[in-house]
Design a protein around this motif. Structure first.
Motif, PDB file in Angstrom:
ATOM      1  N   MET A 165      36.630  63.136  64.618  1.00 23.84           N
ATOM      2  CA  MET A 165      37.089  63.032  63.226  1.00 23.84           C
ATOM      3  C   MET A 165      36.411  61.850  62.530  1.00 23.84           C
ATOM      4  SD  MET A 165      41.100  64.154  63.224  1.00 23.84           S
ATOM      5  CE  MET A 165      41.747  63.500  64.730  1.00 23.84           C
ATOM      6  N   LEU A 166      36.249  60.739  63.261  1.00 21.52           N
ATOM      7  CA  LEU A 166      35.583  59.574  62.656  1.00 21.52           C
ATOM      8  C   LEU A 166      34.110  59.871  62.378  1.00 21.52           C
ATOM      9  CD1 LEU A 166      37.248  56.725  64.769  1.00 21.52           C
ATOM     10  CD2 LEU A 166      37.694  57.268  62.364  1.00 21.52           C
ATOM     11  N   ALA A 167      33.493  60.665  63.254  1.00 23.50           N
ATOM     12  CA  ALA A 167      32.095  61.052  63.016  1.00 23.50           C
ATOM     13  C   ALA A 167      32.001  61.887  61.732  1.00 23.50           C
ATOM     14  CB  ALA A 167      31.548  61.831  64.213  1.00 23.50           C
ATOM     15  N   ALA A 168      33.004  62.751  61.510  1.00 18.89           N
ATOM     16  CA  ALA A 168      33.009  63.552  60.280  1.00 18.89           C
ATOM     17  C   ALA A 168      33.161  62.645  59.059  1.00 18.89           C
ATOM     18  CB  ALA A 168      34.141  64.583  60.332  1.00 18.89           C
ATOM     19  N   VAL A 169      34.009  61.621  59.194  1.00 19.13           N
ATOM     20  CA  VAL A 169      34.195  60.676  58.083  1.00 19.13           C
ATOM     21  C   VAL A 169      32.856  60.002  57.752  1.00 19.13           C
ATOM     22  CG1 VAL A 169      35.293  58.492  57.429  1.00 19.13           C
ATOM     23  CG2 VAL A 169      36.634  60.277  58.585  1.00 19.13           C
ATOM     24  N   ARG A 170      32.147  59.571  58.805  1.00 17.69           N
ATOM     25  CA  ARG A 170      30.846  58.925  58.564  1.00 17.69           C
ATOM     26  C   ARG A 170      29.861  59.903  57.953  1.00 17.69           C
ATOM     27  NH1 ARG A 170      31.817  56.521  63.588  1.00 17.69           N
ATOM     28  NH2 ARG A 170      30.610  58.181  64.571  1.00 17.69           N
ATOM     29  N   ALA A 171      29.878  61.136  58.469  1.00 22.84           N
ATOM     30  CA  ALA A 171      28.940  62.139  57.954  1.00 22.84           C
ATOM     31  C   ALA A 171      29.195  62.430  56.474  1.00 22.84           C
ATOM     32  CB  ALA A 171      29.050  63.427  58.773  1.00 22.84           C
ATOM     33  N   ARG A 172      30.432  62.225  56.044  1.00 17.09           N
ATOM     34  CA  ARG A 172      30.749  62.450  54.618  1.00 17.09           C
ATOM     35  C   ARG A 172      30.564  61.185  53.783  1.00 17.09           C
ATOM     36  NH1 ARG A 172      36.466  65.104  56.331  1.00 17.09           N
ATOM     37  NH2 ARG A 172      35.662  66.984  57.358  1.00 17.09           N
ATOM     38  N   GLY A 173      29.940  60.178  54.377  1.00 19.75           N
ATOM     39  CA  GLY A 173      29.640  58.971  53.611  1.00 19.75           C
ATOM     40  C   GLY A 173      30.630  57.836  53.800  1.00 19.75           C
ATOM     41  N   GLY A 174      31.624  58.048  54.636  1.00 18.02           N
ATOM     42  CA  GLY A 174      32.595  56.988  54.903  1.00 18.02           C
ATOM     43  C   GLY A 174      32.065  55.973  55.905  1.00 18.02           C
ATOM     44  N   LEU A 175      32.816  54.919  56.096  1.00 17.40           N
ATOM     45  CA  LEU A 175      32.408  53.848  57.004  1.00 17.40           C
ATOM     46  C   LEU A 175      33.484  53.628  58.051  1.00 17.40           C
ATOM     47  CD1 LEU A 175      31.267  51.328  54.261  1.00 17.40           C
ATOM     48  CD2 LEU A 175      29.750  52.479  55.902  1.00 17.40           C
ATOM     49  N   VAL A 176      33.061  53.322  59.274  1.00 16.81           N
ATOM     50  CA  VAL A 176      34.004  52.997  60.341  1.00 16.81           C
ATOM     51  C   VAL A 176      33.532  51.702  60.982  1.00 16.81           C
ATOM     52  CG1 VAL A 176      35.076  53.777  62.479  1.00 16.81           C
ATOM     53  CG2 VAL A 176      34.356  55.472  60.774  1.00 16.81           C
ATOM     54  N   HIS A 177      34.432  50.709  61.006  1.00 17.41           N
ATOM     55  CA  HIS A 177      34.066  49.423  61.600  1.00 17.41           C
ATOM     56  C   HIS A 177      35.044  49.059  62.709  1.00 17.41           C
ATOM     57  CE1 HIS A 177      31.027  48.417  58.667  1.00 17.41           C
ATOM     58  NE2 HIS A 177      31.862  48.655  57.680  1.00 17.41           N
ATOM     59  N   GLY A 178      34.534  48.805  63.911  1.00 20.48           N
ATOM     60  CA  GLY A 178      35.359  48.282  64.992  1.00 20.48           C
ATOM     61  C   GLY A 178      35.236  46.776  65.022  1.00 20.48           C
ATOM     62  N   GLY A 179      36.159  46.130  65.711  1.00 20.27           N
ATOM     63  CA  GLY A 179      36.107  44.677  65.865  1.00 20.27           C
ATOM     64  C   GLY A 179      36.326  43.929  64.572  1.00 20.27           C
ATOM     65  N   VAL A 180      37.053  44.533  63.650  1.00 18.13           N
ATOM     66  CA  VAL A 180      37.304  43.895  62.356  1.00 18.13           C
ATOM     67  C   VAL A 180      38.807  43.860  62.118  1.00 18.13           C
ATOM     68  CG1 VAL A 180      37.022  44.108  59.861  1.00 18.13           C
ATOM     69  CG2 VAL A 180      35.120  44.666  61.374  1.00 18.13           C
ATOM     70  N   GLU A 181      39.351  42.689  61.978  1.00 17.57           N
ATOM     71  CA  GLU A 181      40.795  42.589  61.786  1.00 17.57           C
ATOM     72  C   GLU A 181      41.137  42.490  60.302  1.00 17.57           C
ATOM     73  OE1 GLU A 181      42.859  40.221  64.533  1.00 17.57           O
ATOM     74  OE2 GLU A 181      44.742  41.050  63.776  1.00 17.57           O
ATOM     75  N   ALA A 182      42.052  43.347  59.865  1.00 17.93           N
ATOM     76  CA  ALA A 182      42.542  43.277  58.485  1.00 17.93           C
ATOM     77  C   ALA A 182      43.582  42.167  58.413  1.00 17.93           C
ATOM     78  CB  ALA A 182      43.154  44.612  58.085  1.00 17.93           C
ATOM     79  N   GLU A 183      43.341  41.197  57.543  1.00 23.04           N
ATOM     80  CA  GLU A 183      44.206  40.012  57.522  1.00 23.04           C
ATOM     81  C   GLU A 183      45.348  40.119  56.515  1.00 23.04           C
ATOM     82  OE1 GLU A 183      40.885  37.640  56.673  1.00 23.04           O
ATOM     83  OE2 GLU A 183      40.155  37.760  58.747  1.00 23.04           O
ATOM     84  N   GLY A 184      45.187  40.947  55.525  1.00 22.15           N
ATOM     85  CA  GLY A 184      46.266  41.072  54.538  1.00 22.15           C
ATOM     86  C   GLY A 184      45.759  41.805  53.317  1.00 22.15           C
ATOM     87  N   LEU A 185      46.638  41.961  52.359  1.00 24.61           N
ATOM     88  CA  LEU A 185      46.276  42.718  51.165  1.00 24.61           C
ATOM     89  C   LEU A 185      45.847  41.790  50.040  1.00 24.61           C
ATOM     90  CD1 LEU A 185      49.337  45.156  50.901  1.00 24.61           C
ATOM     91  CD2 LEU A 185      47.445  45.154  52.526  1.00 24.61           C
ATOM     92  N   VAL A 186      45.080  42.349  49.109  1.00 19.60           N
ATOM     93  CA  VAL A 186      44.874  41.705  47.814  1.00 19.60           C
ATOM     94  C   VAL A 186      45.720  42.519  46.835  1.00 19.60           C
ATOM     95  CG1 VAL A 186      43.232  41.099  46.011  1.00 19.60           C
ATOM     96  CG2 VAL A 186      42.522  41.061  48.438  1.00 19.60           C
ATOM     97  N   VAL A 187      46.715  41.866  46.250  1.00 17.29           N
ATOM     98  CA  VAL A 187      47.621  42.578  45.349  1.00 17.29           C
ATOM     99  C   VAL A 187      47.410  42.034  43.937  1.00 17.29           C
ATOM    100  CG1 VAL A 187      50.043  43.069  44.808  1.00 17.29           C
ATOM    101  CG2 VAL A 187      49.299  42.920  47.201  1.00 17.29           C
TER     102      VAL A 187
END
Lengths: 395, 461, 85
Positions: A165-187
C-alpha cells in the motif's frame, strides 16, 4: 528530509492502518506524506498474524466494519496489482476460512447462539459437529464438541500488505519517510496548519494519528489526548511443517478473550499455517504497558493450548517467539474520525488485534469523511468524542 | 538464587566456574556439549573420560541447552533442557541466580559465494569439530579459505585427520606479515605460540598459504567437485583473470566469528559494536550478569580464560564471597584486548565479498532466499528495518533464525544486524517440552505435582 | 554398537554423533530443502545452522552434528519439512 516538502495530509504511523489511510487518501488524489519514527511496517504490523476475521466479532459496529473491510480487501488487492504489478501486490492473501471449535460441552450453546446472531448480521457461517470439523482439519483433536466454519475468514501477510500500500502511495506521488518522529502540531486559528518534524514545520491541511499502540502518546503531544493503551501479545512460531493446519483455527473462548478488558493474562489458542509452512500459535493478551520482557509462563500456556487443539504439534520444534503491542481502547471499538477539539487532526486506530483485517475499511471511512462523502458503514460508533476515549466527554 | 550459574564450558566458562568455586561459592556450569572444553578445547568424543577437572563445588550439567533467560525480581531465571540433542524426551531444569556468567562463545561467519550451499562446503569450525571430536576428515582434498589465524589450526587438524589440504586461502594480507611468512613472523608473538607450530606443520606438509586469495565459487551438481579461487584487490574485489579452478571435494570457510548473543540480549545486556559491553570486572550493563570470552570481543582462548577468571571472581563477590581483585587476570585481560584489537584490524571482513555473490546465490540457506529476491524486496518495498526485511524477503525467518545469514544480509542491504540477535527462544525445543516446562525453580524443584506437570507433553495422546 | 541408516544396519562407536557416523560412511547429504529440494548435510558442525537436520527414531528436525547416537537408533534422511511419526 527536504525542508520544502508540504502535503495535503500527513499520516503519522506507517503501520497497516496508516498505510491503508494513506492509500485511500492518495486514491482520492490528495498529496500524502507518511511518517514513521521507526521502520515502516516495523512495529505492531510486523508482529501481526494477518487476521482478516469475521468469526471473532459479535454483531455490532465492529462486525459491520469487518464485513465492509472483508469486501474491500480483494478490490484493494486488484487495484494494487493493476498499479504495481503481480510481484509487489503478492501479499500472501489466502481466503482460507476459519474454524472455531469448542472443546468442552459448556461452550457448545454459547457458540451456537453466537453463530445464529452472526448469520443474522450477514456472516456466512456453518455449524459443524465433531466429525465434520475433524474431516475439515484432520489433525484436529477428536475432543471437539462443536465447531463453526467461516468461509469468509482470510489471512494476509501484514508487512507485505502494508509495504505494498505504501508503494502505491509513492507511485501516486506521495512520500513515505521512516526514522522521522512527529513532534507535534502547528495549529493556526484553532486548526491544523502543519506538523513539527525534526525542528522544522511541514505545512499540511490535515494530520492522521495512525500511531497504533502509541496513538495515545501522540494524541498527548498533539494536545488532544485520547485513551489508547497497549495490550501485549505473544506468538510462538514452529519450524516449517508440511500442511498441518488448513484454516485459521481457534477455540471458542477466543471471542470472550478478545472482548474482555481484563488486565490479567488471557490465553486462548489461535493456530494457523503461514506461506512458509511455519505454524503461528497465538494468542495472549496482557495489559503490562510497553514491557517487552519475556515470560516463560505465557509461552507455556500458548504451547499447552495449541497442543490441546492439535495434539500432533507436541512433537514439532518451536523456533521463535515474538511479542507485540495491540492498540487497545477501553470500549473495544476503533477510533476513526476528526478530533472535535482540533479540526484537521484525525485519528485512525485502536483496532486492538483486528487492525490488519479492518485496515482497508478504516482507510476508506477516513477518506470518505475527509472528502465529505457518506461512508458505507455508520461512522458514529467510531467517533472520537465518546466517553471511553476522551476524558472531557466523561464529565 | 545463591549460586553462580555459568553458561558455556569453553575457555571462558571453565575459568569462570573454577574461579568462583575456589572462592567458596556454589557453581552450576551448564553446557551443550557432552564433555567440557567447548569449541576451542574440543575433546575427542570417542575417547573415554574427560581431560578437564573442575573443583568439587562446581556442578557440571552436560548436554544442556539453555533456551531462555528470564529476568526476575533480584536476578535471572535460566531455563534448561537436558538430554539428547533435539529429543522430545529431554528433561527440564530451571536455575535461578543472582550471578549469571554468560560465556556462550562464538561461531564461524561464512560469507556466501555461488555454490556455498552445496554439500561439501563447511565452515572451518565444522571441519575442525569433525576432525578433533569425531576423527573424520570432511573431505579427501580440502580447500581452506577465509580470513584469520584460525584457518591454520583447522588446516592442521584436517591434515592430521588424513585429508590433503590443497591450499589455505587467506583473503587479507596481514601487515607486518605476521602470518604471511609463517615460520618467522608467528614465532615473534608470545600470544599464539601454537600458531608458529601450526605454520611449521603446514610448511612441512607443503600446504601453500596464499594471501589476498579467496574461494569465489564452489562447483558440483549434488556435492562439491571443484572450487574457483581468485586473487583479491585490497578491498577483496576479485582481480579479473586471476581465477583458478582447484579440484577439491570439500571447502572449509571461516571469515572470523559471530558471537552467540541471544542470551545476553534476552538478559537485556547492552550490546556495543556487535559485542556485549562489559566493565573492568566483566560486568554487563545489567547488575548480576557477567560476560566473558568471545561474547565481549573475538580474542582467542587465552583472553577468554582471563576474562572468565575475572568474571568468576566478580560473580562470587556478588554472592558475598570475600574477594581480592584478581589483578593478574585483569592485567592479562587488558593486554589481551590490545592484541585482540590488532587481530581484528589485521583480519577484517572487507566489502569486496559482496561482489562474489550473484543474483541467484542463496544468501539465506534455511529459506533459500537468493540475493536477487532480497534486493528486490528492499528496493521495491523500500524496507528500512530488519523485522520488515525478514518478513518481506524471508531471509532470517528459517530454523537458524538468522544466525548464519544475519550479518551477511545486514551488510548486503546496509542495515544494522543487531535485531537478528533478538531470539527470545535461544535454542529450539519441542512444543510439548515447552508445554510441560516448569516456569519457576520451585515448580521444577520436584514436588510430585510439578513432576506430573512436567510430563504434560506425554499426557495428551 | 549398531544403528540403522536409511534401513541398513551400520557400525557406530560410543560418542559418535549422527554426522560423525554418516560422514564416516562417506554420506555427504541427508536432507533435502523444502523449496528447491536441494541436498544438504553438515555445514556449521556446532549446532548453529540447522542445515544437517535428520530423522532419528521417527523424530524429524534433529541436528545430526549435535545428536550423539545410541545403540539401535533408526536414522533416516529428512525430506523437506516433516511431521513426527
Amino acid at each position: 528530509m527536504s525542508p520544502i516538502e508540504s502535503a495535503d495530509v500527513v499520516v503519522v504511523g506507517a503501520g497497516i492502518v496508516g498505510a491503508a489511510c494513506a492509500e485511500a487518501l492518495s486514491a482520492d488524489g490528495r498529496r500524502v506524506m507518511v511518517l514513521d519514527r521507526g521502520a515502516p511496517a516495523g512495529a505492531t504490523t510486523a508482529s501481526g498474524e494477518g487476521n482478516v476475521l469475521l468469526s471473532d466479532k459479535a454483531p455490532g459496529p465492529e462486525l459491520d466494519l469487518a464485513l465492509a473491510s472483508r469486501r474491500r480487501w480483494p478490490e484493494l488487492l486488484d487495484t494494487l496489482r493493476d498499479e504495481l504489478g503481480e510481484r509487489l501486490a503478492d501479499v500472501e492473501w489466502e481466503s482460507k476460512g476459519g474454524l472455531v471449535v469448542a472443546v468442552n460441552p459448556d461452550s457448545v450453546s454459547p457458540l451456537r447462539i453466537l453463530t445464529a446472531a452472526q448469520r443474522e448480521a450477514g456472516v456466512e457461517v456453518r455449524d459443524l459437529g465433531q466429525a465434520a470439523a475433524c474431516a475439515m482439519e484432520p489433525h484436529l483433536t477428536t475432543g471437539v464438541t462443536a465447531a463453526a466454519h467461516y468461509p469468509g475468514d482470510a489471512q494476509v501477510q501484514p508487512v507485505l500488505a502494508a509495504t505494498a500500500m505504501l508503494a502505491a502511495v509513492r507511485a501516486r506521488g506521495g512520500l513515505v519517510h521512516g526514522g522521522v518522529e512527529a513532534e507535534g502540531l502547528v495549529v493556526r486559528g484553532g486548526r491544523v496548519a502543519g506538523i513539527r518534524v525534526g525542528g522544522t514545520a511541514v505545512p499540511c491541511g490535515a494530520i492522521v494519528n495512525a500511531c497504533g499502540p502509541w496513538a495515545g502518546h501522540f494524541s498527548v503531544a498533539a494536545g488532544a489526548p485520547i485513551e489508547v493503551l497497549p495490550r501485549r501479545g505473544m506468538v510462538l512460531v514452529t519450524a516449517p511443517l508440511p500442511a498441518v493446519v488448513g484454516r485459521k483455527v481457534y477455540a471458542a473462548d477466543y471471542v470472550a478473550a478478545v472482548s474482555s478488558g481484563d488486565v490479567d493474562l488471557q490465553v486462548s489458542p489461535v493456530v494457523e499455517s503461514t506461506a512458509t509452512g511455519a505454524v503461528l500459535i497465538g494468542s495472549s493478551r496482557q495489559r503490562v504497558g510497553f514491557d517487552e520482557t519475556l515470560e516463560v509462563e505465557v509461552l507455556r500456556r500458548l504451547a499447552r493450548s495449541a497442543i490441546r487443539l492439535f495434539p500432533v504439534l507436541a512433537g514439532v520444534p518451536v523456533m521463535r517467539a515474538y511479542g507485540g503491542f495491540r492498540p487497545y481502547t477501553p470500549d473495544h471499538l476503533p477510533v476513526i474520525g476528526e478530533d472535535p477539539r482540533i479540526p484537521g487532526l484525525w485519528h485512525a486506530g485502536g483496532h486492538e488485534g483486528a487492525g490488519v483485517g479492518l485496515a482497508p475499511a478504516t482507510g476508506r471511512m477516513l477518506a470518505d469523511l475527509m472528502e465529505g462523502r457518506r461512508p458505507e458503514v455508520d461512522p458514529g460508533p467510531f467517533r472520537v468524542a465518546r466517553p471511553a476515549l476522551m476524558a472531557e466527554v466523561r464529565t | 538464587m545463591n549460586r553462580v550459574v555459568v553458561v558455556g564450558a569453553g575457555p571462558a566458562g571453565l575459568a569462570a566456574a573454577s574461579a568462583a568455586a575456589e572462592l567458596g561459592v556454589e557453581v552450576v556450569l551448564v553446557d551443550a556439549g557432552a564433555k567440557l572444553g567447548g569449541q576451542y578445547f574440543r575433546q575427542d568424543a570417542l575417547a573415554r573420560g574427560d581431560r578437564f577437572a573442575l573443583p568439587l563445588a562446581v556442578e557440571h550439567v552436560a548436554n544442556a541447552s539453555v533456551w531462555a533467560v528470564e529476568p526476575v525480581e533480584g536476578g535471572h531465571r535460566v531455563h534448561v533442557r537436558i538430554g539428547e540433542a533435539d529429543d522430545p524426551s529431554r528433561t527440564g531444569r530451571v536455575l535461578e541466580t543472582r550471578a549469571l556468567v554468560l560465556a556462550t562463545g562464538a561461531y564461524d561467519r561464512a560469507v556466501p559465494f555461488p555454490g556455498w550451499d552445496l554439500p561439501g562446503v563447511f565452515t572451518a569450525g565444522a571441519a575442525q569439530a569433525m576432525a578433533k571430536g569425531q576423527g573424520v576428515a570432511v573431505g579427501d582434498r580440502v580447500l581452506v579459505a577465509g580470513t584469520g589465524p584460525f584457518l591454520l589450526p583447522v588446516a592442521v587438524a584436517l591434515a592430521a585427520a588424513g585429508a590433503r589440504v590443497v591450499e589455505v586461502a587467506e583473503a587479507n594480507a596481514p601487515v607486518a606479515g605476521w602470518l604471511s611468512r609463517p615460520r618467522g613472523a608467528a614465532a615473534g608473538t608470545r600470544r599464539f605460540p601454537e600458531l608458529a607450530r601450526y605454520a611449521g606443520m603446514l610448511a612441512r606438509h607443503r600446504v601453500p598459504y596464499r594471501t589476498r586469495t579467496a574461494v569465489v565459487a564452489a562447483h558440483g551438481s549434488d556435492s562439491v567437485a571443484a572450487a574457483t579461487v581468485a586473487r583479491l584487490a585490497k578491498d577483496w574485489t576479485p582481480v579479473p583473470g586471476s581465477e583458478r579452478r582447484v579440484e577439491v571435494d570439500a571447502v572449509a570457510v571461516g571469515f572470523g566469528f559471530t558471537p552467540q548473543l541471544e542470551l545476553a540480549v534476552a538478559a537485556r545486556c547492552r550490546i556495543e559494536g556487535g559485542f556485549v559491553a562489559v566493565d573492568a570486572t566483566q560486568g554487563t550493563s545489567v547488575p548480576g550478569v557477567f560476560a566473558a570470552g568471545e561474547l565481549t570481543g573475538i580474542g582467542g582462548a587465552e583472553l577468554a580464560a582471563s576474562e572468565g577468571a575475572v568474571a568468576g571472581a566478580a560473580a562470587a563477590k556478588r554472592l558475598g564471597a570475600v574477594v581480592e581483585p584478581p589483578l593478574g587476570a585483569m592485567a592479562r585481560v587488558r593486554s589481551g584486548r590490545r592484541f585482540a584489537a590488532a587481530l581484528a584490524a589485521a583480519y577484517p571482513v572487507r566489502p569486496g565479498w559482496t561482489g562474489w555473490v550473484r543474483d541467484d546465490t542463496v544468501v539465506c540457506r534455511c529459506e533459500e532466499v537468493p540475493l536477487g529476491r532480497l534486493l528486490e524486496a528492499v528496493d521495491e518495498r523500500d524496507l528500512w528495518g530488519v523485522r520488515p526485511l525478514k518478513l518481506a524477503s524471508g531471509a532470517g525467518l528459517g530454523m537458524c533464525q538468522g544466525r548464519v545469514c544475519g550479518a551477511n544480509v545486514a551488510e548486503l542491504v546496509g542495515l544494522d544486524d543487531g535485531v537478528f540477535a533478538r531470539r527470545r527462544i535461544a535454542a529450539p525445543l519441542r512444543l510439548g517440552e515447552l508445554a510441560g516446562a516448569a516456569s519457576t525453580a520451585e515448580e521444577a524443584g520436584g514436588s510430585p505435582a510439578s513432576r506430573a506437570d512436567q510430563s504434560f507433553g506425554q499426557d495428551l495422546g | 554398537m549398531r544403528v540403522r541408516w536409511d534401513g541398513v544396519e551400520v557400525e557406530a562407536r560410543e560418542g559418535q554423533t549422527v554426522a560423525g557416523v554418516l560422514m564416516g560412511l562417506g554420506v555427504r547429504s541427508w536432507r533435502t530443502t523444502r523449496g528447491a529440494q536441494r541436498p544438504r548435510g553438515l555445514f556449521c558442525g556446532i549446532g548453529v545452522c540447522f542445515d544437517c537436520l535428520v530423522k532419528v527414531n521417527g523424530v524429524p528436525d534433529v541436528r545430526a552434528c549435535r545428536r550423539v547416537v545410541a545403540d539401535g537408533d533408526d536414522i533416516r534422511p529428512q525430506s523437506g519439512a516433516e511431521l513426527p511419526s
